[in-house]
Design a protein around this motif. Sequence first.
Motif, mmCIF file in Angstrom:
data_model
loop_
_atom_site.group_PDB
_atom_site.id
_atom_site.type_symbol
_atom_site.label_atom_id
_atom_site.label_comp_id
_atom_site.label_asym_id
_atom_site.label_seq_id
_atom_site.Cartn_x
_atom_site.Cartn_y
_atom_site.Cartn_z
ATOM 1 N N ILE A 99 28.909 1.012 13.528
ATOM 2 C CA ILE A 99 28.609 -0.373 13.904
ATOM 3 C C ILE A 99 29.705 -0.923 14.816
ATOM 4 N N ALA A 100 30.958 -0.661 14.473
ATOM 5 C CA ALA A 100 32.063 -1.129 15.308
ATOM 6 C C ALA A 100 31.962 -0.538 16.714
ATOM 7 N N LYS A 101 31.630 0.730 16.801
ATOM 8 C CA LYS A 101 31.497 1.394 18.101
ATOM 9 C C LYS A 101 30.332 0.788 18.886
ATOM 10 N N MET A 102 29.185 0.569 18.231
ATOM 11 C CA MET A 102 28.026 -0.015 18.903
ATOM 12 C C MET A 102 28.373 -1.399 19.449
ATOM 13 N N LYS A 103 29.016 -2.228 18.647
ATOM 14 C CA LYS A 103 29.356 -3.578 19.097
ATOM 15 C C LYS A 103 30.329 -3.550 20.273
ATOM 16 N N ARG A 104 31.257 -2.610 20.249
ATOM 17 C CA ARG A 104 32.231 -2.477 21.330
ATOM 18 C C ARG A 104 31.543 -2.034 22.625
ATOM 19 N N LEU A 105 30.588 -1.110 22.520
ATOM 20 C CA LEU A 105 29.929 -0.567 23.700
ATOM 21 C C LEU A 105 28.790 -1.451 24.213
ATOM 22 N N SER A 139 19.299 3.797 14.180
ATOM 23 C CA SER A 139 19.054 2.376 13.911
ATOM 24 C C SER A 139 20.288 1.539 14.217
ATOM 25 N N ILE A 140 21.460 2.061 13.919
ATOM 26 C CA ILE A 140 22.696 1.334 14.243
ATOM 27 C C ILE A 140 22.847 1.235 15.754
ATOM 28 N N ARG A 141 22.618 2.337 16.490
ATOM 29 C CA ARG A 141 22.696 2.283 17.964
ATOM 30 C C ARG A 141 21.714 1.256 18.532
ATOM 31 N N ASP A 142 20.543 1.135 17.892
ATOM 32 C CA ASP A 142 19.521 0.181 18.341
ATOM 33 C C ASP A 142 19.745 -1.231 17.802
ATOM 34 N N ASN A 143 20.814 -1.447 17.046
ATOM 35 C CA ASN A 143 21.117 -2.731 16.412
ATOM 36 C C ASN A 143 19.961 -3.183 15.522
ATOM 37 N N ALA A 144 19.339 -2.223 14.844
ATOM 38 C CA ALA A 144 18.172 -2.504 13.999
ATOM 39 C C ALA A 144 18.519 -2.458 12.515
ATOM 40 N N TYR A 145 19.797 -2.475 12.176
ATOM 41 C CA TYR A 145 20.224 -2.393 10.779
ATOM 42 C C TYR A 145 20.270 -3.762 10.096
ATOM 43 N N TRP A 146 19.987 -4.827 10.842
ATOM 44 C CA TRP A 146 19.981 -6.172 10.276
ATOM 45 C C TRP A 146 18.962 -7.019 11.021
ATOM 46 N N GLU A 147 18.587 -8.133 10.380
ATOM 47 C CA GLU A 147 17.693 -9.089 11.025
ATOM 48 C C GLU A 147 18.134 -10.502 10.661
ATOM 49 N N PRO A 148 18.003 -11.421 11.616
ATOM 50 C CA PRO A 148 18.326 -12.818 11.299
ATOM 51 C C PRO A 148 17.225 -13.423 10.444
ATOM 52 N N VAL A 149 17.620 -14.271 9.495
ATOM 53 C CA VAL A 149 16.665 -14.921 8.596
ATOM 54 C C VAL A 149 17.096 -16.359 8.314
ATOM 55 N N VAL A 150 16.123 -17.176 7.956
ATOM 56 C CA VAL A 150 16.397 -18.495 7.381
ATOM 57 C C VAL A 150 16.450 -18.255 5.882
ATOM 58 N N TRP A 151 17.586 -18.474 5.263
ATOM 59 C CA TRP A 151 17.694 -18.194 3.820
ATOM 60 C C TRP A 151 17.717 -19.459 2.971
ATOM 61 N N GLU A 152 17.807 -20.612 3.625
ATOM 62 C CA GLU A 152 17.760 -21.856 2.853
ATOM 63 C C GLU A 152 17.338 -22.996 3.768
ATOM 64 N N GLU A 153 16.535 -23.873 3.228
ATOM 65 C CA GLU A 153 16.151 -25.110 3.898
ATOM 66 C C GLU A 153 16.451 -26.263 2.931
ATOM 67 N N ARG A 154 16.987 -27.361 3.486
ATOM 68 C CA ARG A 154 17.226 -28.537 2.650
ATOM 69 C C ARG A 154 17.094 -29.800 3.484
ATOM 70 N N ALA A 155 16.683 -30.859 2.805
ATOM 71 C CA ALA A 155 16.559 -32.141 3.478
ATOM 72 C C ALA A 155 17.949 -32.643 3.866
ATOM 73 N N GLU A 156 18.068 -33.109 5.103
ATOM 74 C CA GLU A 156 19.338 -33.652 5.585
ATOM 75 C C GLU A 156 19.024 -34.639 6.703
ATOM 76 N N PRO A 157 19.105 -35.922 6.395
ATOM 77 C CA PRO A 157 18.730 -36.918 7.394
ATOM 78 C C PRO A 157 19.738 -36.986 8.553
ATOM 79 N N CYS A 158 19.241 -37.419 9.679
ATOM 80 C CA CYS A 158 20.108 -37.639 10.848
ATOM 81 C C CYS A 158 20.861 -38.948 10.662
ATOM 82 N N PRO A 159 22.047 -39.030 11.232
ATOM 83 C CA PRO A 159 22.816 -40.276 11.100
ATOM 84 C C PRO A 159 22.154 -41.436 11.823
#
Length: 159
Positions: A99-105, A139-159
Amino acid sequence: MLRHILATSILLAGHAHASGNPPAPVVGAAGSTCGYVTDQRATIPKSQDIFPVEITRIDGRSTPLDARSRHSVQPGERVLTVTDHIDPHRLPGAAVSQIAKMKRLELQRAYKPFTVKVEPGVSYAIGARLLRDRLDAQSIRDNAYWEPVVWEERAEPCP
């Protein structure tokens, strides 16, 4: 790679959840005109293989370089660019060095676009889900070892 990005975007339109169980419905604050995306929460669920990310761009614009981890955005579909911060202690040794090598390259290819449908008055916690079945060299070379996700949603009003 493009298929994975499209699949990720489609998955997010339905709000992917780390636990596989959707959270209780979130009701945004009445009259809110913004939402939030964040890459930091104190209680990130590492036991579910969810790890921190860094949001580097929102809708093509760079995020501030200060220590801000919560970003106010207009409601609607927002395209985030994120990079993972998966704890190397949770990975096999060979994967850590690959992973370190992939990110560097690969530099920019180590980042992923991620589409989130932002509702007014809601804050979305973004994380990186480690895909343990994708820790092989290709999969590591293809950067396919992880995926972005929404793991939490919460109410938060704007100021």
